[in-house]
Design a protein around this motif. Structure first.
Motif, PDB file in Angstrom:
ATOM      1  N   ALA A   1       0.817  -1.225   0.000  1.00 46.81           N
ATOM      2  CA  ALA A   1       0.000   0.000   0.000  1.00 46.81           C
ATOM      3  C   ALA A   1       0.851   1.275   0.000  1.00 46.81           C
ATOM      4  O   ALA A   1       0.559   2.195  -0.776  1.00 46.81           O
ATOM      5  CB  ALA A   1      -0.970  -0.013   1.170  1.00 46.81           C
ATOM      6  N   PRO A   2       1.901   1.369   0.813  1.00 45.08           N
ATOM      7  CA  PRO A   2       2.718   2.600   0.756  1.00 45.08           C
ATOM      8  C   PRO A   2       3.406   2.804  -0.592  1.00 45.08           C
ATOM      9  O   PRO A   2       3.526   3.931  -1.065  1.00 45.08           O
ATOM     10  CB  PRO A   2       3.765   2.403   1.860  1.00 45.08           C
ATOM     11  CG  PRO A   2       3.248   1.323   2.730  1.00 45.08           C
ATOM     12  CD  PRO A   2       2.342   0.495   1.898  1.00 45.08           C
ATOM     13  N   PHE A   3       3.823   1.703  -1.225  1.00 38.75           N
ATOM     14  CA  PHE A   3       4.464   1.817  -2.531  1.00 38.75           C
ATOM     15  C   PHE A   3       3.469   2.288  -3.585  1.00 38.75           C
ATOM     16  O   PHE A   3       3.804   3.109  -4.442  1.00 38.75           O
ATOM     17  CB  PHE A   3       5.080   0.480  -2.953  1.00 38.75           C
ATOM     18  CG  PHE A   3       6.175   0.011  -2.042  1.00 38.75           C
ATOM     19  CD1 PHE A   3       7.386   0.694  -1.968  1.00 38.75           C
ATOM     20  CD2 PHE A   3       5.993  -1.107  -1.244  1.00 38.75           C
ATOM     21  CE1 PHE A   3       8.394   0.278  -1.126  1.00 38.75           C
ATOM     22  CE2 PHE A   3       7.005  -1.532  -0.392  1.00 38.75           C
ATOM     23  CZ  PHE A   3       8.207  -0.847  -0.332  1.00 38.75           C
ATOM     24  N   LEU A   4       2.246   1.758  -3.520  1.00 35.01           N
ATOM     25  CA  LEU A   4       1.207   2.196  -4.452  1.00 35.01           C
ATOM     26  C   LEU A   4       0.891   3.679  -4.259  1.00 35.01           C
ATOM     27  O   LEU A   4       0.761   4.428  -5.235  1.00 35.01           O
ATOM     28  CB  LEU A   4      -0.065   1.364  -4.268  1.00 35.01           C
ATOM     29  CG  LEU A   4      -0.055  -0.037  -4.851  1.00 35.01           C
ATOM     30  CD1 LEU A   4      -1.305  -0.795  -4.435  1.00 35.01           C
ATOM     31  CD2 LEU A   4       0.058   0.014  -6.355  1.00 35.01           C
ATOM     32  N   GLU A   5       0.783   4.084  -3.008  1.00 32.67           N
ATOM     33  CA  GLU A   5       0.483   5.486  -2.712  1.00 32.67           C
ATOM     34  C   GLU A   5       1.599   6.398  -3.241  1.00 32.67           C
ATOM     35  O   GLU A   5       1.336   7.459  -3.803  1.00 32.67           O
ATOM     36  CB  GLU A   5       0.310   5.675  -1.204  1.00 32.67           C
ATOM     37  CG  GLU A   5      -0.302   6.976  -0.816  1.00 32.67           C
ATOM     38  CD  GLU A   5      -1.713   7.150  -1.346  1.00 32.67           C
ATOM     39  OE1 GLU A   5      -2.049   8.300  -1.711  1.00 32.67           O
ATOM     40  OE2 GLU A   5      -2.470   6.169  -1.405  1.00 32.67           O
ATOM     41  N   LYS A   6       2.830   5.951  -3.095  1.00 35.77           N
ATOM     42  CA  LYS A   6       3.974   6.718  -3.587  1.00 35.77           C
ATOM     43  C   LYS A   6       3.925   6.849  -5.112  1.00 35.77           C
ATOM     44  O   LYS A   6       4.191   7.923  -5.662  1.00 35.77           O
ATOM     45  CB  LYS A   6       5.275   6.034  -3.147  1.00 35.77           C
ATOM     46  CG  LYS A   6       6.521   6.770  -3.516  1.00 35.77           C
ATOM     47  CD  LYS A   6       7.739   6.028  -2.996  1.00 35.77           C
ATOM     48  CE  LYS A   6       9.017   6.713  -3.446  1.00 35.77           C
ATOM     49  NZ  LYS A   6      10.206   5.959  -3.048  1.00 35.77           N
ATOM     50  N   LYS A   7       3.576   5.776  -5.794  1.00 37.06           N
ATOM     51  CA  LYS A   7       3.483   5.803  -7.253  1.00 37.06           C
ATOM     52  C   LYS A   7       2.355   6.715  -7.712  1.00 37.06           C
ATOM     53  O   LYS A   7       2.499   7.448  -8.698  1.00 37.06           O
ATOM     54  CB  LYS A   7       3.281   4.391  -7.822  1.00 37.06           C
ATOM     55  CG  LYS A   7       4.539   3.587  -7.846  1.00 37.06           C
ATOM     56  CD  LYS A   7       5.529   4.225  -8.791  1.00 37.06           C
ATOM     57  CE  LYS A   7       6.927   3.760  -8.519  1.00 37.06           C
ATOM     58  NZ  LYS A   7       7.937   4.516  -9.232  1.00 37.06           N
TER      59      LYS A   7
END
Length: 184
Positions: A162-168
Motif C-alpha cells: 500500500a505505501p508503494f502504491l500510494e507513492k506511485k
C-alpha cells in the motif's frame, strides 16, 4: 463567401495514440493523458459510456494531440514517466495475488502428496491403517489450508505494498501537474 471560409480554416497536424485500458482505469488515464496535451478522439473512440454499460473488460482509447504543441519533447518525457509509473502500479497489483497463490499451491501440493501416501498405505497388502490415518490428517489439512493461506497472504501483501502504491500515485499526480503547467 465560400473562399473566406476556406481561408479562415487552417490545417492542424495531429499525432495519434491508442491506449488499451480496463474500464476501472479509464478516468485516470484520460485525466493523465489530458495533462500531456492528449484529447480523446470521439469519432474513433465512440461513446465510452455505452462500452462501459456493455461490461467490456478492455477498451481502446483513441487519443490525439497537436503536433505544434510548444513543449512537446518535455511533455513526451513526462508522459513516458507516467506510463512507467502505471506499469509499476500494474506489477504491484499483480504481485498482491501472485505470491499468495504460489504459497497456497505449494501447501495444496504437499497436502496431495500426504494424501497419496495415505492412499498407498491403505491399499498395501496388508493395509497399514495407522500410517494411512496419520498421513491423511496432514493431507486433508493441506487441502483445506490453501484457502486461508491465500486470503491471509493477499491481506498481508496488500498491506505491505500500500505505501508503494500510494507513492506511485503521488508520483503520477506530480507528473500530471508538471505536464499541465507546461501546457498552459
Amino acid at each position: 463567401m465560400e473562399n473566406m471560409d476556406r481561408e479562415q480554416k487552417s490545417f492542424i497536424r495531429y499525432e495519434y495514440k491508442e491506449v488499451t485500458a480496463s474500464s476501472d482505469e479509464i478516468s485516470m488515464l484520460l485525466d493523465g493523458y489530458n495533462s500531456f496535451g492528449w484529447e480523446l478522439n470521439r469519432e474513433l473512440s465512440g461513446d465510452l459510456e455505452n462500452f462501459m454499460m456493455e461490461g467490456r473488460e478492455k477498451i481502446v482509447l483513441h487519443l490525439k494531440r497537436k503536433r505544434s504543441i510548444v513543449n512537446r519533447a518535455e511533455l513526451t518525457r513526462l508522459q513516458r514517466n507516467f506510463e512507467a509509473c502505471l506499469d509499476e502500479i500494474h506489477a504491484l497489483e499483480k504481485s498482491k495475488e501472485s505470491k499468495p497463490a504460489i504459497y497456497a499451491l505449494a501447501v495444496g501440493i504437499i497436502g496431495t502428496a500426504f494424501m497419496a501416501l495415505a492412499t498407498f498405505a491403505a491399499t498395501a497388502k496388508p493395509p497399514y491403517i495407522l500410517p494411512a490415518v496419520l498421513f491423511a490428517i496432514p493431507g486433508f489439512l493441506g487441502w483445506i489450508l490453501p484457502i486461508f493461506v491465500y486470503k491471509n497472504g493477499v491481506a498481508r501483501r496488500t498491506e505491505k505494498i500500500a505505501p508503494f502504491l500510494e507513492k506511485k500515485y503521488d508520483e503520477i499526480y506530480e507528473l500530471c501537474e508538471k505536464g499541465t503547467k507546461l501546457l498552459y
